[in-house]
Motif scaffolding. Structure first.
Motif, PDB file in Angstrom:
ATOM      1  N   ILE A  94       0.834  -1.166  -0.079  1.00  0.00           N
ATOM      2  CA  ILE A  94       0.021   0.127  -0.021  1.00  0.00           C
ATOM      3  C   ILE A  94       0.721   1.109   0.033  1.00  0.00           C
ATOM      4  CG2 ILE A  94      -1.779   1.517   1.265  1.00  0.00           C
ATOM      5  CD1 ILE A  94      -2.788  -1.319   2.725  1.00  0.00           C
ATOM      6  N   ASN A  95       0.764   2.177  -0.971  1.00  0.00           N
ATOM      7  CA  ASN A  95       1.295   3.313  -0.896  1.00  0.00           C
ATOM      8  C   ASN A  95       0.366   4.473  -1.223  1.00  0.00           C
ATOM      9  OD1 ASN A  95       4.507   2.909  -1.524  1.00  0.00           O
ATOM     10  ND2 ASN A  95       2.932   1.147  -2.519  1.00  0.00           N
ATOM     11  N   LEU A  96       0.269   5.503  -0.227  1.00  0.00           N
ATOM     12  CA  LEU A  96      -0.514   6.809  -0.056  1.00  0.00           C
ATOM     13  C   LEU A  96       0.514   7.939  -0.057  1.00  0.00           C
ATOM     14  CD1 LEU A  96      -2.817   5.652   2.818  1.00  0.00           C
ATOM     15  CD2 LEU A  96      -2.918   5.307   0.499  1.00  0.00           C
ATOM     16  N   THR A  97       0.279   8.805  -0.962  1.00  0.00           N
ATOM     17  CA  THR A  97       1.254  10.167  -1.229  1.00  0.00           C
ATOM     18  C   THR A  97       0.282  11.087  -1.386  1.00  0.00           C
ATOM     19  OG1 THR A  97       3.085   8.582  -2.055  1.00  0.00           O
ATOM     20  CG2 THR A  97       3.195  10.989  -2.335  1.00  0.00           C
ATOM     21  N   SER A  98       0.516  12.414  -0.488  1.00  0.00           N
ATOM     22  CA  SER A  98      -0.209  13.617  -0.918  1.00  0.00           C
ATOM     23  C   SER A  98       0.955  14.541  -1.137  1.00  0.00           C
ATOM     24  CB  SER A  98      -0.758  14.138   0.398  1.00  0.00           C
ATOM     25  OG  SER A  98      -0.224  14.538   1.465  1.00  0.00           O
ATOM     26  N   THR A  99       0.718  15.526  -2.248  1.00  0.00           N
ATOM     27  CA  THR A  99       1.600  16.294  -2.757  1.00  0.00           C
ATOM     28  C   THR A  99       1.698  17.687  -2.108  1.00  0.00           C
ATOM     29  OG1 THR A  99       0.581  16.563  -4.664  1.00  0.00           O
ATOM     30  CG2 THR A  99       2.004  14.886  -4.883  1.00  0.00           C
ATOM     31  N   GLY A 100       0.609  18.076  -1.555  1.00  0.00           N
ATOM     32  CA  GLY A 100       0.263  19.396  -1.067  1.00  0.00           C
ATOM     33  C   GLY A 100      -0.352  19.582   0.198  1.00  0.00           C
ATOM     34  N   GLY A 101      -1.077  18.512   0.689  1.00  0.00           N
ATOM     35  CA  GLY A 101      -1.945  18.659   1.713  1.00  0.00           C
ATOM     36  C   GLY A 101      -2.077  17.327   2.750  1.00  0.00           C
ATOM     37  N   ASP A 102      -3.162  17.393   3.642  1.00  0.00           N
ATOM     38  CA  ASP A 102      -3.153  16.362   4.572  1.00  0.00           C
ATOM     39  C   ASP A 102      -3.432  14.806   4.041  1.00  0.00           C
ATOM     40  OD1 ASP A 102      -2.647  18.469   6.177  1.00  0.00           O
ATOM     41  OD2 ASP A 102      -4.661  18.825   6.713  1.00  0.00           O
ATOM     42  N   ILE A 103      -3.228  13.886   4.712  1.00  0.00           N
ATOM     43  CA  ILE A 103      -3.869  12.603   4.341  1.00  0.00           C
ATOM     44  C   ILE A 103      -4.761  11.923   5.730  1.00  0.00           C
ATOM     45  CG2 ILE A 103      -3.586  10.145   4.066  1.00  0.00           C
ATOM     46  CD1 ILE A 103      -0.906  10.743   2.637  1.00  0.00           C
ATOM     47  N   THR A 104      -5.933  11.732   5.277  1.00  0.00           N
ATOM     48  CA  THR A 104      -6.829  11.224   6.417  1.00  0.00           C
ATOM     49  C   THR A 104      -7.533   9.931   6.017  1.00  0.00           C
ATOM     50  OG1 THR A 104      -7.406  13.597   6.925  1.00  0.00           O
ATOM     51  CG2 THR A 104      -9.040  12.011   7.692  1.00  0.00           C
ATOM     52  N   THR A 105      -7.198   8.907   6.970  1.00  0.00           N
ATOM     53  CA  THR A 105      -7.746   7.620   6.550  1.00  0.00           C
ATOM     54  C   THR A 105      -8.318   7.026   7.775  1.00  0.00           C
ATOM     55  OG1 THR A 105      -5.907   6.269   7.409  1.00  0.00           O
ATOM     56  CG2 THR A 105      -5.723   7.348   5.052  1.00  0.00           C
ATOM     57  N   THR A 106      -8.980   5.842   7.535  1.00  0.00           N
ATOM     58  CA  THR A 106      -9.599   5.186   8.709  1.00  0.00           C
ATOM     59  C   THR A 106      -8.427   3.989   8.871  1.00  0.00           C
ATOM     60  OG1 THR A 106     -11.081   3.939   7.380  1.00  0.00           O
ATOM     61  CG2 THR A 106     -11.811   5.702   8.584  1.00  0.00           C
ATOM     62  N   THR A 107      -8.809   2.633   8.749  1.00  0.00           N
ATOM     63  CA  THR A 107      -7.778   1.557   8.982  1.00  0.00           C
ATOM     64  C   THR A 107      -7.227   1.232   7.635  1.00  0.00           C
ATOM     65  OG1 THR A 107      -9.601  -0.086   8.340  1.00  0.00           O
ATOM     66  CG2 THR A 107      -9.106   0.590  10.881  1.00  0.00           C
ATOM     67  N   VAL A 108      -5.953   0.778   7.614  1.00  0.00           N
ATOM     68  CA  VAL A 108      -5.022   0.249   6.814  1.00  0.00           C
ATOM     69  C   VAL A 108      -4.675  -0.837   7.156  1.00  0.00           C
ATOM     70  CG1 VAL A 108      -3.035   0.932   5.345  1.00  0.00           C
ATOM     71  CG2 VAL A 108      -4.538   2.794   6.275  1.00  0.00           C
ATOM     72  N   TYR A 109      -4.889  -1.826   6.133  1.00  0.00           N
ATOM     73  CA  TYR A 109      -4.274  -3.242   6.444  1.00  0.00           C
ATOM     74  C   TYR A 109      -3.841  -3.990   5.427  1.00  0.00           C
ATOM     75  CZ  TYR A 109      -7.719  -3.304  10.484  1.00  0.00           C
ATOM     76  OH  TYR A 109      -8.370  -3.275  11.618  1.00  0.00           O
ATOM     77  N   ALA A 110      -2.643  -4.685   5.578  1.00  0.00           N
ATOM     78  CA  ALA A 110      -1.991  -5.332   4.602  1.00  0.00           C
ATOM     79  C   ALA A 110      -1.390  -6.663   5.057  1.00  0.00           C
ATOM     80  CB  ALA A 110      -0.538  -4.591   3.924  1.00  0.00           C
ATOM     81  N   ASN A 111      -2.116  -7.304   5.967  1.00  0.00           N
ATOM     82  CA  ASN A 111      -1.599  -8.627   6.552  1.00  0.00           C
ATOM     83  C   ASN A 111      -1.722  -9.626   5.679  1.00  0.00           C
ATOM     84  OD1 ASN A 111      -1.799  -7.070   9.065  1.00  0.00           O
ATOM     85  ND2 ASN A 111      -3.815  -7.717   9.587  1.00  0.00           N
ATOM     86  N   GLY A 112      -0.820 -10.847   6.167  1.00  0.00           N
ATOM     87  CA  GLY A 112      -0.896 -12.137   5.414  1.00  0.00           C
ATOM     88  C   GLY A 112      -2.375 -12.868   5.565  1.00  0.00           C
ATOM     89  N   GLY A 113      -2.691 -13.312   4.834  1.00  0.00           N
ATOM     90  CA  GLY A 113      -4.056 -14.166   5.042  1.00  0.00           C
ATOM     91  C   GLY A 113      -3.869 -15.482   5.780  1.00  0.00           C
TER      92      GLY A 113
END
Length: 299
Positions: free
Chosen positions: A36-55
């Motif tokens: 998972i890659n999240l990039t903002s170039t000028g402002g904020d990032i607002t998220t809830t949960t971020v999951y990349a677990n193995g199954g």
């Protein structure tokens, strides 16, 4: 015992990012997690949960690896839970899945709930000697103005079974160039047969408050096995005023079996120009286990 399909990945970019739902690449049955890659170039990032677990996996399979999570905000970051944990092996001698790496960088303030990058446990069962999965790393940094506030952070190797190993410890690094840092529990302590990892918390011009424990001690040795003790990880805390409300423990663990050496203790350093408030601080080497020879009947 079939393998899961090829993992996906998520890349989101924009001047700012707002996500009102879960960002999720966790593996399904027998599947690894995606990046998972999240990039903002000028402002904020607002998220809830971020999951990349193995199954989770079916019987007779190794644990699944997690994906990596990378978040770069040109402003502030606000999120809830962020996880990149490996899953446990299922069955005798099935190794645990490896954790991913979590990198969080923001120019401004950072606020998260709990963050985890721990390896999966080795598979259980009679006679199992499964390795635990490798821990990942958690790196959180604010490079300009704003405070860092997190929940509990955990980066631990998975528990080994029997004589298996769990020797790839985790690490936690939280740094702030100008503001304060406030966290809850910081855990890199070893699981069964595992070494503890390092913890670094550094506020260059602000205060550090840990509302909980800091555990980096070496894990205990599996019952009935002959192994050296496991080492604790180093702890480095720097800030103007520093408060840790519960125990600091960087001790090595005791050996088991004849002529096995005890684990090394980690180095604990808590430094700064202002006030320091701490509870218990432990950094002890683990007990050695020595050969005992009975006296000769002639003696």
């Amino acid at each position: 015992t079939g393998a899961g399909g090829t993992e996906g990945s998520i890349t989101l970019s924009g001047s700012s990012i707002t996500s009102t739902g879960t960002i999720y690449t966790a593996g399904n049955r027998n599947g690894i997690g995606g990046n998972i890659n999240l990039t903002s170039t000028g402002g904020d990032i607002t998220t809830t949960t971020v999951y990349a677990n193995g199954g989770s996996v079916n019987t007779g399979n190794e644990g699944s690896d997690a994906g990596d999570i990378t978040i770069n905000s040109a402003g502030a970051l606000t999120s809830t839970n962020i996880y990149a944990n490996g899953s446990s092996g299922n069955g005798v001698n099935q190794v645990g899945g490896n954790a991913g790496t979590i990198d969080i960088d923001a120019v401004g303030a950072i606020t998260t709930a709990n963050v985890g990058a721990s390896g999966g446990h080795g598979g259980n069962g009679a006679g199992s000697n499964a390795d635990g999965g490798a821990a990942g790393a958690i790196n959180i940094a604010s490079t300009s103005a704003g405070d860092i506030n997190t929940g509990s952070l955990a980066s631990r190797g998975g528990a080994a079974r029997g004589a298996g190993s769990s020797l790839t410890p985790g690490s936690i690094s939280v740094t702030n160039a100008s503001g304060n840092i406030t966290t809850k529990n910081l855990d890199t302590y070893g699981n069964t047969n595992g070494n503890g990892g390092t913890v670094t918390v550094a506020a260059a011009a602000g205060d550090v408050t840990v509302n909980g424990r800091i555990y980096t001690y070496g894990g205990g040795i599996a019952s009935g096995h002959t192994l050296a003790g496991r080492s604790g990880g180093d702890i480095n805390i720097t800030g103007v005023n520093r408060t840790i409300t519960s125990r600091i423990n960087a001790s090595g663990s005791a050996a088991k079996g004849t002529n096995q050496v005890g684990g090394n203790a980690g180095v604990v350093s808590v430094t700064g120009a202002g006030a320091l408030n701490v509870a218990d601080v432990y950094s002890r080497n683990g007990n050695a286990c020595l050969l005992y020879t009975s006296p000769s009947p002639r003696d």
